[in-house]
Design an enzyme around this catalytic site. Structure first.
Site, PDB file in Angstrom:
ATOM      1  N   GLU A 175     -15.736   3.359   4.055  1.00  0.00           N
ATOM      2  CA  GLU A 175     -14.386   3.683   3.587  1.00  0.00           C
ATOM      3  C   GLU A 175     -14.574   4.563   2.358  1.00  0.00           C
ATOM      4  OE1 GLU A 175     -12.137   0.006   2.910  1.00  0.00           O
ATOM      5  OE2 GLU A 175     -12.976  -0.770   4.774  1.00  0.00           O
ATOM      6  N   LYS A 198       0.198   3.586   4.789  1.00  0.00           N
ATOM      7  CA  LYS A 198      -0.042   3.215   3.391  1.00  0.00           C
ATOM      8  C   LYS A 198       0.627   4.295   2.527  1.00  0.00           C
ATOM      9  CE  LYS A 198      -4.080   0.784   5.123  1.00  0.00           C
ATOM     10  NZ  LYS A 198      -3.510  -0.533   5.364  1.00  0.00           N
ATOM     11  N   SER A 214     -10.649  -1.203   0.169  1.00  0.00           N
ATOM     12  CA  SER A 214      -9.298  -1.767   0.106  1.00  0.00           C
ATOM     13  C   SER A 214      -9.191  -2.973  -0.806  1.00  0.00           C
ATOM     14  CB  SER A 214      -8.838  -2.155   1.506  1.00  0.00           C
ATOM     15  OG  SER A 214      -9.728  -3.086   2.085  1.00  0.00           O
ATOM     16  N   HIS A 251     -13.869  -2.512   6.818  1.00  0.00           N
ATOM     17  CA  HIS A 251     -12.663  -3.224   7.252  1.00  0.00           C
ATOM     18  C   HIS A 251     -12.856  -3.974   8.584  1.00  0.00           C
ATOM     19  CE1 HIS A 251      -8.360  -3.541   8.542  1.00  0.00           C
ATOM     20  NE2 HIS A 251      -8.240  -3.798   7.257  1.00  0.00           N
ATOM     21  N   HIS A 293      -7.021   4.197   2.150  1.00  0.00           N
ATOM     22  CA  HIS A 293      -6.437   4.008   0.814  1.00  0.00           C
ATOM     23  C   HIS A 293      -6.561   5.247  -0.079  1.00  0.00           C
ATOM     24  CE1 HIS A 293      -5.577  -0.215   1.580  1.00  0.00           C
ATOM     25  NE2 HIS A 293      -6.674  -0.155   2.321  1.00  0.00           N
ATOM     26  N   ASP A 303     -13.273   6.223   6.566  1.00  0.00           N
ATOM     27  CA  ASP A 303     -11.929   5.657   6.649  1.00  0.00           C
ATOM     28  C   ASP A 303     -11.225   5.931   5.312  1.00  0.00           C
ATOM     29  OD1 ASP A 303      -9.701   3.986   6.646  1.00  0.00           O
ATOM     30  OD2 ASP A 303     -10.728   2.338   7.651  1.00  0.00           O
ATOM     31  N   ASN A 342       0.833  -1.207   0.000  1.00  0.00           N
ATOM     32  CA  ASN A 342       0.000   0.000   0.000  1.00  0.00           C
ATOM     33  C   ASN A 342       0.869   1.259   0.000  1.00  0.00           C
ATOM     34  OD1 ASN A 342      -2.418  -1.581   0.352  1.00  0.00           O
ATOM     35  ND2 ASN A 342      -1.766  -1.887   2.467  1.00  0.00           N
TER      36      ASN A 342
HETATM   37  C1  LIG Z   1      -9.673   0.342   5.162  1.00  0.00           C
HETATM   38  C2  LIG Z   1      -8.646   0.053   6.188  1.00  0.00           C
HETATM   39  N1  LIG Z   1      -8.788   0.577   7.414  1.00  0.00           N
HETATM   40  C3  LIG Z   1      -7.894   0.348   8.385  1.00  0.00           C
HETATM   41  C4  LIG Z   1      -6.797  -0.452   8.162  1.00  0.00           C
HETATM   42  C5  LIG Z   1      -5.820  -0.711   9.265  1.00  0.00           C
HETATM   43  O1  LIG Z   1      -4.761   0.169   9.165  1.00  0.00           O
HETATM   44  P1  LIG Z   1      -3.316  -0.221   9.717  1.00  0.00           P
HETATM   45  O2  LIG Z   1      -2.715  -1.103   8.676  1.00  0.00           O
HETATM   46  O3  LIG Z   1      -2.620   1.077   9.903  1.00  0.00           O
HETATM   47  O4  LIG Z   1      -3.519  -0.958  10.999  1.00  0.00           O
HETATM   48  C6  LIG Z   1      -6.599  -1.012   6.899  1.00  0.00           C
HETATM   49  C7  LIG Z   1      -5.409  -1.862   6.657  1.00  0.00           C
HETATM   50  O5  LIG Z   1      -5.335  -2.683   5.808  1.00  0.00           O
HETATM   51  C8  LIG Z   1      -7.550  -0.762   5.891  1.00  0.00           C
HETATM   52  O6  LIG Z   1      -7.422  -1.285   4.660  1.00  0.00           O
END
Ligand SMILES: Cc1ncc(COP(=O)(O)O)c(C=O)c1O
Length: 372
Positions: A163, A225, A167, A117, A195, A192, A30
């Site tokens: 989101e 990321k 992702s 997520h 990405h 969120d 990422n």
């Molecule tokens: C949409 C989303 N939120 C939160 C996270 C978690 O973030 P972190 O990798 O910093 O723990 C991810 C990680 O893959 C994600 O894709």
């Protein structure tokens, strides 16, 4: 022993996971802007180290762990994104978990996208609010869920959780409709931007940058990321930040993130503002990937995350393995990470892969899809 037995079951189903060293051209990280290994981030960390910034925080923020670097980053992030306040946590997972376990109250309803997520699910499981999934990216489904809940006597506050860029599918939430719904129904909107931050929007502020400063919006920006570091920034109204500081178990009972990493995140934000050419170069590679994969009948997602949905678990893993053997690091993704029947390759376009690499990946993928 139950653990051995369950691992054996996973192995029999072809789902046993293992850790492997990095190999091949990066089509799976990422690190979209190629910042994780960039000279400018390295120099910032080196300077910080030489000027005495601590590596470890030594404790919870509420005890001795509150470092000036955390406070400086939070002030910089709030100014950069235009939010009333910001809170830096040690990962996006911790931020989502803490947020959803803490802020929605008993009597509230959280309507979340069906594809949200795992970290949000984890928080919701620990929280006190009711929760319901809405069909992916269907703003009407969110509205119906809130309407039904009110009709059934729901008196608390609704929450809408999405989101901005998904992702595993690389598609975008209907943010404008959801903002309007939040305003109409007096809901909080949680977006969120894991990405999207760094990749989209003015100065890389993301797809939800226009929501900062609202009293009914919370925006999560992960820093591991596109920003190339680690941790996560929650950008939110001050009253909600204060609430998390007082009641968020994942914040209170956890060692504060590394001050050195806080310094690095600040630098990453400055790089986003100063080096728009990184975003432009990424968009060019995304367009090229769209053309190359389009020839193979793979639809473009419109973003740097391109799913190649193969359906069958075993075939997805076989194709991934062949592409890896050809020198390209593409991973197969199976349930439960994605819904059953949608096993896929998740191709991530980053500045770590050149235009020639993208063309090479297309050829390797074509051969693998024919053979598997
Ligand atoms: C949409 C989303 N939120 C939160 C996270 C978690 O973030 P972190 O990798 O910093 O723990 C991810 C990680 O893959 C994600 O894709």
């Amino acid at each position: 022993m139950i653990h051995r037995h369950q691992l054996d079951e996973l192995a029999a189903a072809g789902r046993l996971r293992g850790l492997h060293s990095r190999a091949g051209v990066d089509f799976s990280s990422n690190d979209y802007l190629g910042l994780a290994n960039s000279p400018r981030l390295r120099d910032a960390v080196l300077d910080a180290l030489l000027s005495g910034v601590a590596i470890g925080s030594g404790g919870s923020r509420l005890l001795r762990g509150n470092d000036p670097e955390h406070e400086r980053l939070e002030a910089e992030a709030a100014a950069f994104f235009g939010s009333e306040s910001a809170l830096y946590l040690s990962s996006g997972f911790a931020a989502n978990e803490t947020l959803f376990a803490t802020l929605p109250q008993r009597g509230d309803l959280v309507v979340h996208d069906a594809l949200i997520h795992a970290s949000a699910h984890e928080g919701l499981r620990c929280g006190r609010a009711e929760r319901v999934a809405a069909e992916h990216n269907d703003a009407d489904a969110f509205a119906d869920a809130i309407k039904q809940w009110r009709a059934g006597g729901g008196t608390g506050r609704p929450w809408i959780a999405v989101e901005s860029l998904y992702s595993m599918d690389g598609d975008r939430a209907p943010l404008d409709d959801l903002v309007a719904l939040a305003d109409e129904t007096d809901a909080f909107l949680v977006v969120d931007e894991a990405h999207a931050v760094g990749v989209y929007g003015p100065d890389g502020r993301g797809l939800a940058a226009h929501l900062d400063g609202r009293d009914n919006a919370i925006v999560l920006r992960t820093c591991g990321k596109a920003l190339g570091v680690e941790g996560a920034l929650l950008c939110l109204p001050r009253v909600l930040r204060d609430f998390l500081v007082n009641r968020g178990r994942g914040f209170i009972f956890s060692t504060a993130p590394s001050p050195l990493m806080a310094r690095a995140v600040g630098e990453a934000l400055r790089i986003c503002a100063d080096e728009p050419e990184r975003r432009q170069a990424l968009q060019q590679r995304v367009s090229l990937a769209g053309q190359v994969l389009g020839v193979l009948g793979i639809p473009a997602s419109g973003s740097q995350i391109v799913p190649v949905i193969l359906g069958d678990d075993a075939r997805a893993m076989r194709v991934a393995e062949m592409v890896q053997q050809a020198g390209y690091d593409v991973r197969g993704i199976r349930p439960p990470t994605v819904p059953p029947g949608t096993s896929r390759l998740r191709i991530s376009v980053t500045l770590n892969a050149s235009e020639a690499d993208i063309r090479g990946l297309g050829e390797a993928l074509q051969a693998a899809m024919r053979a598997a």
